[in-house]
Design a protein around this motif. Structure first.
Motif: not given
Length: 408
Positions: A156-183
């Motif tokens: 969490x200390x990295x300014x550009x840290x993001x969740x990434x699995x590369x799985x297409x089925x989990x992409x919507x969850x990744x986007x939601x969590x990454x947007x929450x982290x950005x906010x």
């Protein structure tokens, strides 16, 4: 699928029949009320038909058959006044038949509304079907384990840290969590900047006061000039610090919902005119103009609206040269009551306009100005306007001036 459709049709029929019964009961109640009203109207009408001064001795009904039933009024002189109730039914027969036919047709039509009920229920049925499908779906535990591991490995200390699995089925969850982290990061940055700026703004007057106190301690006891200068400086810096703390407290109370607004109807044009008259008296360095003729009634906290207007006027005066014009207006725009503050000052670049309501933000030209202020005034004005459900529009060009338009 066929079983689900049959089940939904059965439920729709039951719902439609329940509604039909309620409709039938409503019609029946309306008919009873109308009959009572007609009967009461008939009796009042016949009673009013008795000659003035006649004293009624008795009232009764007579007649065996329905057509022969009469309402008899007997006076003390023995004179009888008979009125056939059937006359009333002759008068209302046609309207009553039409009314009952309409009710009957309506009830018959309501019996065949099952399809309409099914259409209204279709979204709920789709949700139920999807839920049932999900409950029987085999979950890929490996995917969720990978997703959980990706979250665990996130720094969490990295300014550009993001969740990434590369799985297409989990992409919507990744986007939601990454947007929450950005906010969350942006909110954290704003808090850090707020604390840093507040500390800096408070440190400056304290340092000045401390410097003058030290100077008084060394030389001010004997030197009256240093004594007067120090006292004046300490008074000014104390006033600045007091104003800054009051602004900080206002915003803190606003953030926690403890600022109380007293809503009432008042004339916006009159309020703008009051601030214009005040500005002329306090500031002789600028030329103030007022535009606004019609009465504009708004519902809000008049003192708060006046405070936001004063902040905009002070901001305009602060960043305008001596002799520049400042215009205050009240008007109706797009059906909404508005007040406008327009100056001929230094203006702002487009890149600066988007930041003006941030706390402690001051444009580059204002940071070097001796009258730069704390950078909290516009934040307070924005809070007041937001609390009234309004918006602030800014039009600004460097060297041409700035126009603030507040729409309530």
């Amino acid at each position: 699928m066929s079983e689900n459709n049959n089940k939904m049709t059965s439920i729709a029929r039951r719902i439609n029949f329940d509604f039909w019964l309620k409709q039938f009961a409503n019609f029946l109640m309306i008919d009873v009320v109308l009959i009572v009203l007609i009967a009461v109207t008939f009796f009042v009408w016949r009673e009013n038909a008795i000659p003035e001064g006649a004293v009624v001795d008795d009232r009764y009904f007579t007649g065996d058959e329905f057509r022969q039933i009469q309402y008899i009024i007997k006076t003390e002189t023995g004179k009888l006044y008979g009125y056939s109730i059937y006359q009333v039914f002759d008068l209302i027969r046609l309207p009553a038949i039409v009314f009952l036919v309409i009710q009957g047709l309506t009830l018959i039509g309501e019996l065949f509304n099952t399809k309409k009920v099914r259409m209204r229920m279709r979204p709920l049925n789709d949700i139920a079907i999807k839920t049932e499908q999900l409950s029987h779906m085999a979950l890929d535990s490996e995917k969720f384990e990978n997703f959980e591991q990706a979250i665990s490995n996130l720094n969490p200390e990295m300014p550009d840290a993001k969740v990434h699995t590369g799985d297409q089925d989990l992409q919507s969850l990744e986007i939601a969590i990454n947007n929450l982290l950005a906010r969350m990061r942006e909110s954290h940055r704003q808090q850090d900047r707020f604390v840093s700026d507040a500390s800096h703004e408070l440190r400056t007057p304290i340092s000045v006061i401390q410097g003058y106190v030290n100077m008084l301690d060394r030389w001010g006891k004997e030197d009256e000039q240093i004594l007067d200068e120090s006292i004046e400086a300490i008074k000014n810096e104390s006033e600045n610090m007091k104003n800054l703390i009051e602004q900080l407290l206002f915003l803190a109370r606003g953030d926690s919902g403890r600022n109380t607004l007293h809503f009432e109807d008042f004339d916006l044009t009159e309020t703008v005119k009051d601030v214009w008259e005040e500005s002329i008296m306090i500031d002789e360095k600028h030329i103030y103009q007022f535009e606004g003729k019609e009465q504009i009634t708004v519902n809000g906290d008049m003192s708060m609206i006046k405070q936001s207007l004063r902040i905009l006027v002070q901001n305009a005066a602060k960043y305008s040269k001596e002799g520049d014009g400042i215009t205050l207006k009240s008007k109706i725009e797009d059906g909404r009551p508005c007040y406008v503050v327009q100056d001929e000052g230094i203006g702002m670049a487009e890149s600066e306009v988007i930041h003006v309501f941030e706390r402690f933000y001051r444009a580059g030209s204002a940071r070097n100005s001796a009258e730069g202020g704390s950078g909290l005034g516009l934040s307070i004005a924005k809070w007041i306007v937001d609390a009234h459900g309004g918006t602030i529009e800014i039009l600004s060009r460097p060297e041409f001036g700035t126009r603030f338009t507040v729409k309530l």
